[in-house]
Design an enzyme around this catalytic site. Structure first.
Site, mmCIF file in Angstrom:
data_model
loop_
_atom_site.group_PDB
_atom_site.id
_atom_site.type_symbol
_atom_site.label_atom_id
_atom_site.label_comp_id
_atom_site.label_asym_id
_atom_site.label_seq_id
_atom_site.Cartn_x
_atom_site.Cartn_y
_atom_site.Cartn_z
ATOM 1 N N SER A 180 0.862 -1.188 0.000
ATOM 2 C CA SER A 180 0.000 0.000 0.000
ATOM 3 C C SER A 180 0.895 1.234 0.000
ATOM 4 C CB SER A 180 -0.941 -0.035 1.210
ATOM 5 O OG SER A 180 -1.849 1.044 1.164
ATOM 6 N N HIS A 207 -2.719 -1.124 -3.232
ATOM 7 C CA HIS A 207 -3.817 -0.168 -3.098
ATOM 8 C C HIS A 207 -3.531 1.056 -3.965
ATOM 9 C CE1 HIS A 207 -4.276 -1.861 1.280
ATOM 10 N NE2 HIS A 207 -4.776 -2.668 0.366
ATOM 11 N N ASP A 303 -4.268 -4.602 6.546
ATOM 12 C CA ASP A 303 -4.710 -5.440 5.428
ATOM 13 C C ASP A 303 -3.642 -6.491 5.134
ATOM 14 O OD1 ASP A 303 -6.258 -6.367 3.311
ATOM 15 O OD2 ASP A 303 -5.365 -4.971 1.874
#
Length: 364
Positions: A180, A207, A303
Site C-alpha cells: 500500500s 492499493h 490489510d
C-alpha cells in the site's frame, strides 16, 4: 514567491515549542489557492503545524534543512523544476522527510504519479476539482499525513524483536505480494532483485486508484522484466508472469479443472480496502494448498494479516518489509508482531531471502 516560513512556529521560548510528536508539514505548490487551502486544513489539526510553504521546488529544497519537515506535500506540475526532477534532490537533502505527491486526474498525471511513487514518494492524493476540498478530502489528507510521520524508533525496535516464524513446511509454487503506502518504491526494489530464471508466478495487490492501475502494471513489467497481466475472471495463472489486482475488485484464486485461475470479488472486507490483500492471500493459500510465499510491503493499516495467517497455517511462508525502509510500517508490522514472518528485511534483501528459500522447483 519564495518560501514563506511561519515565524509563529519557530519560537524562542522552549515551553511553547510544538510537542515532539507534532507532525511538521511543508507545502510545495505553485498555486497560492492550493497552498492556502492546505495550510488552513493542516492548521485546524491540533497535532500538526505548517513549517513552510513554497511556490517552486527549488525554493522548497533550499528550505528543507531549516524546516526539517516530517512530510512534504509536493505538486508534480510546477514551473521550473517539476516534482519528478525535484524528488531525488528532496530525498537526498532530507532522507527522513516523506513526500506526499499531489497529482492530477489526467492520464499524464497518473504516469507522472506512478513514476514519482516508484522513485520513492511515499503516497499520493488526487488534487480535487474546484469545490472538491471538502470534509472528506480533509479527513483523507490529514489521515495520510499522520500515517506518514511513522512510528517512534523504540516502537519499531520492540515490534521487530518478535521471534521469526519457523512454521513454513512447503516449498512455494507461487508468490503473492501485498502493498500500500510506499509500496510501489518497495515493489520496484524487490522485483529488480528477483532473477529472470526464477519463474514462479507473482501476484500483486497494491492499493491504488483504478485509473493508475494500467500505468502501474507497465511499471511492474519493466521492474521485473516479465509480462504483467491485469487480473480478470478466468485468467489462468502461468509461470513467469505477473498478475495485478485491478482497482475495482479483489483478486482471488480458484482451482478449475486442475488449473489455477484468477477471479474477481467485490465483497466488503474488514480493512475497508478495495482491492484488499486478504482475499488474495486467503484464496491462494487454499487453492495452492499452502505452497505459497507471501510478502507484505510498506502500507498503513492491517490489510493482509488475516490472509497471512491463512498462508502460514497451510504451511506457507510470509516475508515482511522492515520498519526502517517502510514509508508506513503498518501492514508488515502486523504480521511481524503476530510472529508470522519468516524474514523481516529491506525489499531487495527480502527478495534474496525468498529466492534462497524457494527450492529447486522455483527455477526454469
Amino acid at each position: 514567491m519564495g518560501v514563506l516560513l511561519h515565524s509563529d512556529h519557530v519560537m524562542a521560548d522552549p515551553s511553547s515549542r510544538p510537542a515532539a510528536d507534532t507532525v511538521r508539514v511543508m507545502i510545495v505548490d505553485d498555486s497560492l489557492t492550493v497552498r492556502t487551502v492546505f495550510s488552513r486544513m493542516i492548521k485546524l489539526a491540533d497535532d500538526m503545524i505548517v513549517v513552510g510553504t513554497a511556490s517552486t521546488a527549488e525554493s522548497g529544497i533550499a528550505e528543507l534543512a531549516a524546516t526539517s519537515p516530517h512530510v512534504m506535500l509536493l505538486d508534480l506540475e510546477m514551473p521550473g523544476m517539476g516534482g519528478i526532477e525535484a524528488l531525488p534532490k528532496i530525498m537526498e537533502a532530507a532522507p527522513d522527510t516523506k513526500v506526499l505527491v499531489i497529482s492530477s486526474l489526467t492520464a499524464d498525471g497518473a504516469e507522472a504519479t506512478i513514476k514519482a511513487l516508484s522513485l520513492g514518494a511515499a503516497d499520493t492524493m488526487l488534487k480535487p476539482r474546484p469545490g472538491g476540498f471538502d470534509d472528506d478530502y480533509k479527513a483523507s489528507l490529514l489521515g495520510k499525513i499522520r500515517a506518514l510521520k511513522g512510528i517512534r524508533p523504540a516502537e519499531a525496535a520492540t515490534a521487530a524483536s518478535k521471534p521469526l516464524s519457523t512454521r513454513a513446511t512447503k516449498s512455494p509454487q507461487v508468490v503473492a505480494i501485498g502493498a500500500s503506502t510506499g509500496g510501489i518504491h518497495a515493489l520496484n526494489l524487490f522485483l529488480r532483485n528477483v532473477p529472470k530464471n526464477f519463474d514462479l508466478p507473482i501476484l500483486i495487490t497494491q492499493h491504488l486508484p483504478s485509473s493508475f492501475i494500467p500505468v502501474f502494471a507497465k511499471q511492474m513489467e519493466m521492474a521485473a522484466g516479465r509480462e504483467a497481466i491485469l487480473a480478470d475472471e478466468g485468467v489462468e495463472i502461468l509461470r513467469g508472469k505477473i498478475y495485478i489486482a485491478p482497482g475495482h475488485g479483489h483478486m482471488v484464486v480458484r482451482k478449475s479443472a486442475g488449473r489455477h485461475v484468477l477471479g474477481l470479488a467485490y465483497h466488503p472486507v474488514k480493512s475497508g480496502c478495495m482491492p484488499s490483500v486478504d482475499p488474495m492471500f486467503e484464496t491462494i493459500a487454499e487453492s495452492f494448498d499452502g505452497k505459497v510465499a507471501g510478502v507484505l510491503l510498506s502500507g498503513m493499516g492491517r490489510d493482509g494479516s488475516d490472509g497471512a495467517q491463512s498462508i502460514v497455517n497451510a504451511g506457507g511462508s510470509m516475508y515482511a518489509q522492515d520498519a526502517e525502509t517502510c514509508a508506513v510500517w503498518g501492514m508488515p508490522r502486523a504480521v511481524t508482531e503476530l510472529g508470522l514472518a519468516t524474514a523481516v528485511l529491506p525489499p531487495a534483501e527480502l527478495a534474496d531471502a525468498l529466492v534462497d528459500n524457494a527450492g529447486a522447483g522455483a527455477w526454469k
